[in-house]
Design an enzyme around this catalytic site. Structure first.
Site, mmCIF file in Angstrom:
data_model
loop_
_atom_site.group_PDB
_atom_site.id
_atom_site.type_symbol
_atom_site.label_atom_id
_atom_site.label_comp_id
_atom_site.label_asym_id
_atom_site.label_seq_id
_atom_site.Cartn_x
_atom_site.Cartn_y
_atom_site.Cartn_z
ATOM 1 N N GLY A 1 6.186 1.107 -4.188
ATOM 2 C CA GLY A 1 6.833 2.332 -4.641
ATOM 3 C C GLY A 1 6.168 3.620 -4.246
ATOM 4 N N GLY A 2 5.436 3.646 -3.127
ATOM 5 C CA GLY A 2 4.834 4.899 -2.695
ATOM 6 C C GLY A 2 3.815 5.413 -3.686
ATOM 7 N N ASP B 1 1.108 8.074 6.667
ATOM 8 C CA ASP B 1 0.392 8.248 5.398
ATOM 9 C C ASP B 1 -0.760 9.238 5.539
ATOM 10 O OD1 ASP B 1 1.819 6.863 3.570
ATOM 11 O OD2 ASP B 1 0.492 5.134 3.444
ATOM 12 N N THR C 1 6.847 -1.156 0.583
ATOM 13 C CA THR C 1 5.811 -2.028 0.051
ATOM 14 C C THR C 1 6.364 -3.141 -0.849
ATOM 15 O OG1 THR C 1 4.424 -0.054 0.084
ATOM 16 C CG2 THR C 1 3.488 -1.970 -0.939
ATOM 17 N N SER D 1 -3.840 5.502 0.851
ATOM 18 C CA SER D 1 -2.807 4.616 0.339
ATOM 19 C C SER D 1 -2.690 4.774 -1.169
ATOM 20 C CB SER D 1 -3.140 3.162 0.673
ATOM 21 O OG SER D 1 -2.234 2.272 0.055
ATOM 22 N N SER D 2 -1.541 4.358 -1.708
ATOM 23 C CA SER D 2 -1.358 4.301 -3.158
ATOM 24 C C SER D 2 -1.370 2.877 -3.678
ATOM 25 C CB SER D 2 -0.022 4.958 -3.534
ATOM 26 O OG SER D 2 0.005 6.302 -3.158
#
Length: 593
Positions: free
Chosen positions: A479-480, A433, A393, A457-458
């Site tokens: 960063g996940g 995901d 990302t 999603s984050s």
């Protein structure tokens, strides 16, 4: 008595007079540019593209689009046209914050068991990633077009010029990109696709080094098609056919079809907003996890009504506690709310945060943290908790000279996405995901795969205002699942500890999703990590978290920006006098092109 013609004259004469007066009255002057403009992004080429558009009189959304098109070229391991994203925007005139959802959809042929092997066990993640099964419908371009229709000022096609020039002329591979090419090449999967092998490796199979000038004429051709045709260039015709062919190639062929590309659409999305001290925090709504950022901030505020600052162990302990509680709720409930009930608002309701905050004891680490039940026990019992990970990302933050802002987080998911290319860009692996297992402990998982569903999603692009609606902060990160902690921790550093933006972004990250808590001890204030350990926190010290925070703060003295030193980003600034005034009109948004 008037005859019928006299009656009509009597009725319409005053209206005619009013019309003549209105026509004689000149239009209200257009508002002039209010101040400086700023862009912060993960690569200098992207920042320069944003500044070029801002100098030409573009809006924050225009600049964000141009920057992201460049990032897809120079930072392909993180984002691009083959992926998706979320954008939040702020309109300075109306003080409205709007959201846009460009999250990928699972194809119609997706199944809940698609990531299980022949034994019914989850396949190795790297195999799931580098496969056609992981590829969802790319929606980044369509989302950017939707935002441009609402808030663009320059013509859509003009926004592509910087990226097209760079793709044709070439750019020097950065040290970070070179490192990732070499790393992914060691695992062989990036070499397995003939297009990625030809693009990222020399003829003898060596990874291209830093400083090598990389040209991408195929990407330039795709950009020209997208500039001329809009998002339909990616849903029908040769580019769409190339996407489908890449997804349906073996090994581990996927089900993505032309019909899937044409069916999936981005959407306007109402942001989720909550309070943090005297501020209003708005971020991405389900299926992304922005509400967890708001929950961390709210829980931290309750535990630390009077903060001590960045060197205070009580502040850090409260932050770790708040993170553990917010992540537990996020992992249990968060999913695509068009498929399953998601208690996004309930999870950040003041009374629920009051209840959860009573669990926090800064003097002692928790032994076990469970999800709460803000929407009742029945919904809590419905799901098994999913600890699936996501990563990769990029994020960029823009403020234009009229005070409008854009926070864009975009992704292809893991490093180099599905590690398959089409038409000059990498395709995403967003479907990993989803929970790789559809059930846990006998319960279904809210984030299980289903046809047409968006994976959790984050991504948490965040815009913060004061109580009067004035813009205060634009922030976000890659960063996940760590994104949630990175954004919350940096927001606390800027607004609570009153650190300069750059200093706040550079300070050590701490991610307490589960035990052990990961911390960048070398970036922590002296003694804090040791004190947290003494209080019972299980700590894993890491050299660097993969954050890529980019933030802009509005201050009485002007704009203050910051770029995460863990990546290659910069902050760029231009002065307002180089910009033309916005055209007049009744809309608070720039005119559509």
């Amino acid at each position: 008595m008037f005859d019928k013609h006299g009656s009509l004259r009597a009725v319409f004469a005053p209206l005619i007079v009013l019309w003549l007066v209105a026509c004689a009255t000149p239009p209200a002057p257009a508002p002039a540019a209010r101040g400086e403009a700023m862009a912060a992004a993960a690569n200098p080429h992207a920042v320069e593209a944003a500044l070029e558009i801002l100098r030409a009189g573009g809006s924050a959304v225009d600049a964000a689009i141009a920057a992201e098109l460049v990032l897809g070229l120079v930072e392909p391991q993180s984002s691009g046209l083959g992926g998706g994203g979320y954008m939040l925007t702020y309109d300075a005139t109306s003080e409205r914050i709007a959201g846009y959802d460009g999250r990928e959809h699972a194809p119609a042929g997706a199944t809940a068991n698609m990531f299980l092997d022949a034994r019914g066990q989850p396949m190795a993640f790297l195999d799931a990633q580098a496969s056609g099964r992981s590829i969802g419908t790319p929606l980044l371009a369509a989302m950017l077009k939707l935002a441009h229709e609402d808030q663009g000022r320059l013509p859509w096609a003009d926004l592509f010029a910087p990226a097209i020039r760079l793709a044709e002329a070439g750019f020097e591979i950065s040290p970070r990109l070179a490192r990732f090419i070499a790393y992914a090449g060691e695992r062989a999967r990036l070499r397995a696709d003939f297009q990625t092998r030809a693009y990222f490796f020399s003829a003898d199979g060596a990874p291209l080094p830093a400083g090598h000038v990389l040209r991408n004429p195929a990407y330039a051709a795709t950009l020209r098609a997208l500039a001329a045709q809009g998002p339909s260039a990616l849903t029908q015709g040769p580019i769409a056919e190339a996407i489908v062919a890449a997804a349906q190639r073996g090994p581990r062929a996927g089900a993505l079809s032309l019909a899937d590309l044409q069916t999936a659409q981005p959407r306007r999305l109402e942001p989720v907003c909550g309070a943090f001290r005297v501020y209003r925090v708005c971020t991405g709504a389900a299926p992304t996890s922005g509400n967890a950022v708001i929950a961390i901030l709210g829980l931290y505020e309750r535990a630390r009504p009077t903060p001590g600052g960045g060197a205070n162990p009580d502040d850090w302990a409260a932050f770790l506690w708040a993170s553990r509680l917010a992540y537990a709720d996020r992992d249990h409930y968060m999913a695509d709310d068009t498929f399953v009930p998601v208690p996004s608002r309930e999870l950040i309701a003041p009374n629920y945060l009051d209840e959860r905050a009573r669990l926090i004891d800064p003097a002692h680490a928790p032994t076990r943290v469970e999800a709460g039940a803000p929407a009742g026990q029945e919904l809590f019992e419905r799901w098994g908790r999913d600890l699936g990970e996501d990563s990769g990302t990029t994020h960029l933050s823009i403020v234009d000279a009229w005070g409008n802002a854009a926070a864009l987080t975009a992704t292809v998911e893991s490093m180099f996405g599905a590690q398959r290319m089409a038409a000059g860009f990498l395709l995403n692996n967003q479907l990993t995901d989803f929970a790789l297992e559809p059930t846990l402990n006998g319960r279904p998982v809210a984030n299980a795969v289903a046809p047409g569903k968006r994976p959790r999603s984050s991504m948490s692009p965040t815009i913060i205002t004061d109580r009067d609606g004035e813009l205060v902060l634009v922030i976000g990160s890659p960063g996940g699942s760590g994104i949630i902690a990175y954004v919350a921790r940096s927001t606390i550093g800027i607004l609570d500890w009153n650190l300069p933006v750059q200093e706040a972004l550079a300070m050590g990250n701490a991610v307490a999703r589960t035990a052990p808590a990961r911390i960048e001890a070398q970036r922590f204030p002296p003694g804090v990590a040791a004190e947290l350990t003494a209080r019972g926190w299980e700590i894993q010290e890491v050299a660097s978290e993969e954050s890529g925070l980019h933030a802009i703060r509005v201050t009485p003295q002007g704009l203050e920006g910051g770029a995460d030193p863990r990546r290659e980003g910069i902050v760029g600034r231009i002065a307002a006098p180089t910009l033309p005034a916005r055209q007049s009109g009744t809309s608070s948004l720039p005119p559509r092109s």
